[in-house]
Design an enzyme around this catalytic site. Sequence first.
Site, PDB file in Angstrom:
ATOM      1  N   ARG A 165     -88.566  15.250 -55.820  1.00  0.00           N
ATOM      2  CA  ARG A 165     -89.840  14.533 -55.726  1.00  0.00           C
ATOM      3  C   ARG A 165     -89.600  13.075 -55.331  1.00  0.00           C
ATOM      4  O   ARG A 165     -90.293  12.523 -54.457  1.00  0.00           O
ATOM      5  CB  ARG A 165     -90.578  14.641 -57.055  1.00  0.00           C
ATOM      6  CG  ARG A 165     -90.898  16.088 -57.444  1.00  0.00           C
ATOM      7  CD  ARG A 165     -91.287  16.255 -58.896  1.00  0.00           C
ATOM      8  NE  ARG A 165     -92.553  15.567 -59.199  1.00  0.00           N
ATOM      9  CZ  ARG A 165     -93.144  15.647 -60.383  1.00  0.00           C
ATOM     10  NH1 ARG A 165     -92.602  16.371 -61.362  1.00  0.00           N
ATOM     11  NH2 ARG A 165     -94.279  15.018 -60.596  1.00  0.00           N
ATOM     12  N   LEU A 191     -86.752  23.294 -65.046  1.00  0.00           N
ATOM     13  CA  LEU A 191     -87.666  23.069 -63.931  1.00  0.00           C
ATOM     14  C   LEU A 191     -88.808  22.204 -64.451  1.00  0.00           C
ATOM     15  O   LEU A 191     -89.243  22.377 -65.587  1.00  0.00           O
ATOM     16  CB  LEU A 191     -88.246  24.390 -63.396  1.00  0.00           C
ATOM     17  CG  LEU A 191     -87.347  25.321 -62.592  1.00  0.00           C
ATOM     18  CD1 LEU A 191     -88.141  26.556 -62.158  1.00  0.00           C
ATOM     19  CD2 LEU A 191     -86.751  24.621 -61.377  1.00  0.00           C
ATOM     20  N   ASP A 192     -89.296  21.310 -63.611  1.00  0.00           N
ATOM     21  CA  ASP A 192     -90.473  20.529 -63.977  1.00  0.00           C
ATOM     22  C   ASP A 192     -91.618  21.452 -64.338  1.00  0.00           C
ATOM     23  O   ASP A 192     -91.727  22.566 -63.820  1.00  0.00           O
ATOM     24  CB  ASP A 192     -90.926  19.648 -62.799  1.00  0.00           C
ATOM     25  CG  ASP A 192     -89.940  18.553 -62.472  1.00  0.00           C
ATOM     26  OD1 ASP A 192     -89.076  18.257 -63.311  1.00  0.00           O
ATOM     27  OD2 ASP A 192     -90.058  17.986 -61.373  1.00  0.00           O
ATOM     28  N   ARG A 193     -92.503  20.949 -65.167  1.00  0.00           N
ATOM     29  CA  ARG A 193     -93.695  21.714 -65.527  1.00  0.00           C
ATOM     30  C   ARG A 193     -94.480  22.131 -64.275  1.00  0.00           C
ATOM     31  O   ARG A 193     -94.973  23.263 -64.185  1.00  0.00           O
ATOM     32  CB  ARG A 193     -94.586  20.873 -66.438  1.00  0.00           C
ATOM     33  CG  ARG A 193     -95.860  21.572 -66.909  1.00  0.00           C
ATOM     34  CD  ARG A 193     -96.648  20.667 -67.841  1.00  0.00           C
ATOM     35  NE  ARG A 193     -97.773  21.369 -68.432  1.00  0.00           N
ATOM     36  CZ  ARG A 193     -98.594  20.838 -69.346  1.00  0.00           C
ATOM     37  NH1 ARG A 193     -98.401  19.590 -69.761  1.00  0.00           N
ATOM     38  NH2 ARG A 193     -99.593  21.543 -69.845  1.00  0.00           N
TER      39      ARG A 193
END
Length: 249
Positions: free
Chosen positions: A169, A68-70
Amino acid sequence: MGDEQPVLEVIQERKPLEILFQSTDLVAINKPHGLLVHRSMIASDASEFAVQLLRDQLGQRVYPVHRLDRKTGGVLLFALTEAMNSIMQQRFAEGDIRKTYLAIVRGYTADELEIDYPLRRDDGIVQEAFTKVKTLRRTEVPVPFGKHATSRYSLVELTPTTGRFHQLRKHMAHIFHPIIGDRPHGCNKQNRLFLEQYAMNTMLLHAHQIQFQHPVSGEEIVITAPVQSEFERMLAVLFGEKPAFTQIL
């Protein structure tokens, strides 16, 4: 110099990671927004990582089977054995794991749509990328933005069937409904508005649920993560129907 009182350093202990699911070979947490999954050369400012925190919390080695993205919060799955790690990474790579995300985005999105838009990697390779979008709520708030007297937002459910870097995104930015709080793919003016109006700078993207068949038992596993504090606060601020959301989220 006179007597000086010693300075006492106050150390705030981090709360334990929220465990959503645990078996003999798998464990899932509700990853906080802003927490890296593991060490990264591009985020040298970070000193805490989900892998190390969970390892210390459980007292055993853990293996992240996906990323998962930060900036993204929500369901993050780990294997507890090397064998299960290998199996689950292959399942993710083959698209056998159903993943569902929630996001708050700019504007009114369509009831349902499909985004079939290839994405280019940093090395120039173009990969197919596909995302389903379903609108759960729309809202219009009396906050001026640009030439408009009000601001419009949507709460959407996002289901990617591929797992490209920053796919959700980039896809939402591509259809001109960027995720609030996203940098660099989002709208800087909207992000500034949320910071000034609501003191909010969290990216409003949440990994809500993963669903898969357990490789050993064959059991259908569904793991759901409740939205975290800032996402919940913005739901209440923007949509004003907090009790109703508990039925969806």
